[in-house]
Design an enzyme around this catalytic site. Structure first.
Site, PDB file in Angstrom:
ATOM      1  N   ASN A 197      -9.295   2.227   8.051  1.00 56.08           N
ATOM      2  CA  ASN A 197     -10.811   2.242   8.875  1.00 56.08           C
ATOM      3  C   ASN A 197     -10.571   1.995  10.229  1.00 56.08           C
ATOM      4  O   ASN A 197     -11.665   2.061  11.014  1.00 56.08           O
ATOM      5  CB  ASN A 197     -11.756   1.291   8.225  1.00 56.08           C
TER       6      ASN A 197
ATOM      7  N   TYR B  36       0.935  -1.126  -0.047  1.00 53.62           N
ATOM      8  CA  TYR B  36       0.080  -0.177   0.151  1.00 53.62           C
ATOM      9  C   TYR B  36       0.911   1.340   0.066  1.00 53.62           C
ATOM     10  O   TYR B  36       0.199   2.228  -0.305  1.00 53.62           O
ATOM     11  CB  TYR B  36      -0.789  -0.058   1.147  1.00 53.62           C
TER      12      TYR B  36
ATOM     13  N   PHE C 295      -5.017  -0.691  10.062  1.00 55.32           N
ATOM     14  CA  PHE C 295      -5.575  -0.277   8.574  1.00 55.32           C
ATOM     15  C   PHE C 295      -6.457   1.005   8.706  1.00 55.32           C
ATOM     16  O   PHE C 295      -6.864   1.488   9.694  1.00 55.32           O
ATOM     17  CB  PHE C 295      -6.349  -1.204   8.052  1.00 55.32           C
TER      18      PHE C 295
ATOM     19  N   HIS D 111      -4.192   6.117  -1.452  1.00 56.95           N
ATOM     20  CA  HIS D 111      -4.708   6.408  -0.256  1.00 56.95           C
ATOM     21  C   HIS D 111      -3.643   6.579   0.972  1.00 56.95           C
ATOM     22  O   HIS D 111      -3.963   6.978   1.900  1.00 56.95           O
ATOM     23  CB  HIS D 111      -5.182   4.881   0.104  1.00 56.95           C
TER      24      HIS D 111
ATOM     25  N   ASN E 238     -12.580   7.138   5.170  1.00 56.59           N
ATOM     26  CA  ASN E 238     -12.879   6.068   6.245  1.00 56.59           C
ATOM     27  C   ASN E 238     -11.896   6.336   7.510  1.00 56.59           C
ATOM     28  O   ASN E 238     -12.381   6.136   8.813  1.00 56.59           O
ATOM     29  CB  ASN E 238     -12.825   4.576   6.069  1.00 56.59           C
TER      30      ASN E 238
END
Length: 193
Positions: A70, A17, A68, A22, A115
């Site tokens: 969220n 990631y 993560f 993001h 989120n």
């Protein structure tokens, strides 16, 4: 002078990631930490990586949640509660679909579809009054393509634009901490790539 005591950069953990849109908040935090020669180190009790910097005599904590996205609020609440940091003393940097690459803007409070921000609001007792640094990543056009877009890597041109906005955001964060939000906003919001 803004009374910011905690700066948070949002992203998802792991090398898969690291270079995705993001993680623009993490990119900002890493740039800020590098500017102040303050390497982020794992801190399990805060569910993330932390560092300390001093700007204009102010002691400021940096936090990259390694949960993560969220679940970002878990890390923010743990550190804020430990150091008795109020929501109004927190700046959260994150990716923003509604701004194009190369644009970054400060915003105080309000709602968000992001989120990580929503989880922070929930974990901070539904207090939305923290400062946000919204880093533009652009919108893919249709909501069905959002997940793939935010979890995808930007093109070379987009990456250059995002990095330019982050560089300016780091400079403006210094203005924010040494002077005030209005001056930082005026400069950051007029930045052109």
């Amino acid at each position: 002078m803004a009374d910011i005591r905690l700066i948070v950069g949002l992203g998802n953990p792991g090398p898969e990631y690291e270079n995705t849109r993001h993680n623009a908040g993490e990119w900002f935090l890493n740039q800020l930490a590098d500017t102040y020669n303050a390497p982020l180190k794992p801190e399990t009790k805060f569910f993330g990586k932390t560092a300390r910097i001093t700007i204009d005599g102010k002691d400021i904590r940096l936090l990259y949640p390694t949960t993560f996205m969220n679940k970002s609020g878990q890390a923010v609440a743990a550190l804020a509660n430990f150091y008795r940091i109020e929501p109004e003393q927190i700046l959260v940097a994150f990716d923003e679909l509604d701004l194009p690459p190369g644009v970054a803007k400060y915003k105080v409070g309000g709602s968000s579809s992001q989120n990580g921000v929503r989880d922070i609001v929930a974990r901070m007792g539904n207090n939305k009054n923290f400062l946000r640094l919204r880093i533009g990543i652009g919108h893919p056009g249709h909501k069905s393509r959002v997940t793939g877009h935010v979890l995808g890597k930007p093109s070379a041109e987009e990456k250059t634009a995002i990095e330019s906005a982050i560089d300016e955001a780091v400079r403006c964060t210094e203005i924010l901490l040494k002077e005030d939000l209005k001056q930082a906003q005026n400069r950051l919001h007029s930045h052109k790539v």
